[in-house]
Enzyme design. Sequence first.
Site, short mmCIF file in Angstrom:
data_model
loop_
_atom_site.label_atom_id
_atom_site.label_comp_id
_atom_site.label_asym_id
_atom_site.label_seq_id
_atom_site.Cartn_x
_atom_site.Cartn_y
_atom_site.Cartn_z
N ARG A 25 0.93 -1.35 0.11
CA ARG A 25 0.04 0.03 -0.01
C ARG A 25 1.01 1.51 -0.21
O ARG A 25 0.36 2.19 0.55
CB ARG A 25 -0.83 -0.06 1.26
N ARG A 29 -3.48 6.69 0.99
CA ARG A 29 -4.06 7.80 1.65
C ARG A 29 -3.11 8.55 2.65
O ARG A 29 -3.42 9.70 3.12
CB ARG A 29 -5.35 7.69 2.22
N ARG A 38 -6.58 11.56 -6.04
CA ARG A 38 -7.58 10.68 -5.78
C ARG A 38 -8.96 11.89 -5.79
O ARG A 38 -9.92 11.24 -6.33
CB ARG A 38 -7.72 10.08 -4.20
N ASP A 75 -6.65 -2.77 -7.92
CA ASP A 75 -7.20 -3.38 -6.58
C ASP A 75 -7.52 -4.97 -6.70
O ASP A 75 -7.81 -4.98 -7.95
CB ASP A 75 -8.44 -2.55 -6.19
N TYR A 152 -14.93 -11.67 -0.54
CA TYR A 152 -15.62 -10.28 -0.99
C TYR A 152 -16.89 -10.41 -2.10
O TYR A 152 -17.88 -9.94 -1.94
CB TYR A 152 -14.78 -9.47 -1.67
O1 CP3 Z 1 0.01 0.80 -3.39
C1 CP3 Z 1 -0.37 -0.29 -3.54
O2 CP3 Z 1 0.01 -1.21 -2.65
C2 CP3 Z 1 -0.95 -0.72 -4.90
C3 CP3 Z 1 -2.35 -0.66 -4.81
C4 CP3 Z 1 -3.44 -1.53 -4.06
C5 CP3 Z 1 -4.47 -1.31 -3.42
N1 CP3 Z 1 -5.21 -2.25 -2.89
C6 CP3 Z 1 -4.95 0.24 -3.71
C7 CP3 Z 1 -6.13 0.64 -2.65
C8 CP3 Z 1 -3.33 -3.08 -3.75
C9 CP3 Z 1 -2.28 -3.77 -3.94
C10 CP3 Z 1 -4.30 -3.20 -3.06
C11 CP3 Z 1 -4.75 -4.73 -2.72
C12 CP3 Z 1 -5.92 -5.15 -1.88
N2 CP3 Z 1 -7.11 -4.47 -2.03
C13 CP3 Z 1 -5.90 -6.13 -0.99
C14 CP3 Z 1 -4.92 -7.02 -0.50
C15 CP3 Z 1 -3.87 -6.49 0.43
C16 CP3 Z 1 -4.27 -6.17 1.69
O3 CP3 Z 1 -4.39 -4.96 2.19
O4 CP3 Z 1 -4.57 -7.12 2.49
C17 CP3 Z 1 -7.17 -6.23 -0.42
C18 CP3 Z 1 -7.93 -7.11 0.71
C19 CP3 Z 1 -8.09 -4.94 -1.13
C20 CP3 Z 1 -9.35 -4.58 -1.08
C21 CP3 Z 1 -9.51 -3.17 -0.83
N3 CP3 Z 1 -9.39 -2.05 -1.33
C22 CP3 Z 1 -10.25 -2.84 0.46
C23 CP3 Z 1 -10.55 -3.76 1.67
C24 CP3 Z 1 -10.41 -1.33 0.47
C25 CP3 Z 1 -10.87 -0.38 1.43
C26 CP3 Z 1 -10.19 -0.48 2.69
C27 CP3 Z 1 -9.06 0.23 2.74
O5 CP3 Z 1 -7.86 -0.42 3.06
O6 CP3 Z 1 -8.85 1.48 2.31
C28 CP3 Z 1 -9.79 -1.11 -0.49
C29 CP3 Z 1 -9.54 0.43 -1.33
C30 CP3 Z 1 -8.18 0.65 -1.66
N4 CP3 Z 1 -7.16 -0.01 -2.32
C31 CP3 Z 1 -7.50 1.88 -1.35
C32 CP3 Z 1 -6.22 1.87 -2.08
C33 CP3 Z 1 -5.14 2.94 -1.97
C34 CP3 Z 1 -7.95 3.13 -0.64
C35 CP3 Z 1 -9.28 3.74 -1.34
C36 CP3 Z 1 -9.36 5.19 -1.36
O7 CP3 Z 1 -8.29 5.89 -1.66
O8 CP3 Z 1 -10.18 5.69 -0.81
#
Ligand code: CP3
Length: 346
Positions: A25, A29, A38, A75, A152
């Site tokens: 990540r 944010r 964003r 994602d 999911y």
């Molecule tokens: O920088 C990076 O790592 C690359 C991008 C990336 C994102 N999500 C961006 C993201 C990657 C590799 C992921 C993987 C992801 N997404 C996983 C596996 C890794 C982990 O954390 O266990 C999972 C389970 C998800 C599903 C997901 N996406 C959730 C549960 C959420 C909401 C909760 C949260 O953590 O924010 C997201 C949204 C998300 N994916 C954001 C980002 C930067 C935040 C969204 C926003 O900007 O509002």
Amino acid sequence: MAETKKLLRSLNGETLDVPPIWMMRQAGRYLPEYRATREKAGDFLTLCYTPELAAEVTLQPIRRFGFDAAILFADILLIPDALGLEVGFVKGEGPKLSTVTTEAGLAALGDASGIHATLSPVYETLRILKAELPAETALIGFAGAPWTVATYMIAGHGTPDQGPAHKLKAENRALFEALLQRITDATIEYLSAQVEAGAEVIKLFDSWAGSLQGADFADYSLAPIRAITRALHERHPDVPVIGFPRGTSKENYVSFAKTAGVQAVAIDEHLDAAWAAAELQPLTCVQGNLAPGHMVTGGEALDAEVRRIRETFSKGPHIFNLGHGITPDADPENVARMIAALRASA
Ligand code: CP3
């Protein structure tokens, strides 16, 4: 020519004086420049599907911190979107999806060959990154592992215990397995296309592997991941894969390292590093495992943890990373401090 990208050297089994570092990540944010992009994109899926913006947020942590690897901004829930579910990200609430819990729901999903129409902007993001990244920075593509993505698709949102997926597995195992198979097939096509567009390393996130007990871990985390690594390596023999069976037991981490077909195992912060160095590192490259909370708290405790982890894994191939994603309340100064502590430790 000798390989110069440190991440690829570690994945090839080399033990380096200073391990490569990147962060789960790392685009997100906690960075003001991410929040600005964003905002410009409007919603999260638009950000993922607009190649110029997705490439921009991928590059932000590279410019700011000089990580050894960039991870594609996308994602794991783009696969459900590409298979035809409705997927949305509600601010402050996380993902919301339409669900698959019946045979009719499964029949209504698209098949693996149809995903590229939706996912082609992701491949364009990779092509942009390939052209713009510094020569020493490796490019990582990724997908969710089938079990985690299925949790999911079955629940329609994140769950603390993956209850709805366990319930479907118990009540209609054939349907549950058919859904995992559909996700597996789509993921193989998706990752192959990512490699063809420029991804040099693939990471598979099984973020909810920890709730699979006993034979379920072998059947629903390991087996689908092995199917993906096999098919991907048939098409692209040299692309290394990092697997992340987050939260699973020591015994399962060992069987994963031995049989998942991955070139590195990413470990979460709850696994003891000394145990992992003794039991996993002889089998494979290990990635991890600083607790993400240190990116919030910083200070000398952070420096000491970086040194401890780096020293613990110094006898074999290691990729320095967090044990899970950095959180939105993290301080970017602590990220810089982590990297400085690591690179000063040789
Ligand atoms: O920088 C990076 O790592 C690359 C991008 C990336 C994102 N999500 C961006 C993201 C990657 C590799 C992921 C993987 C992801 N997404 C996983 C596996 C890794 C982990 O954390 O266990 C999972 C389970 C998800 C599903 C997901 N996406 C959730 C549960 C959420 C909401 C909760 C949260 O953590 O924010 C997201 C949204 C998300 N994916 C954001 C980002 C930067 C935040 C969204 C926003 O900007 O509002």
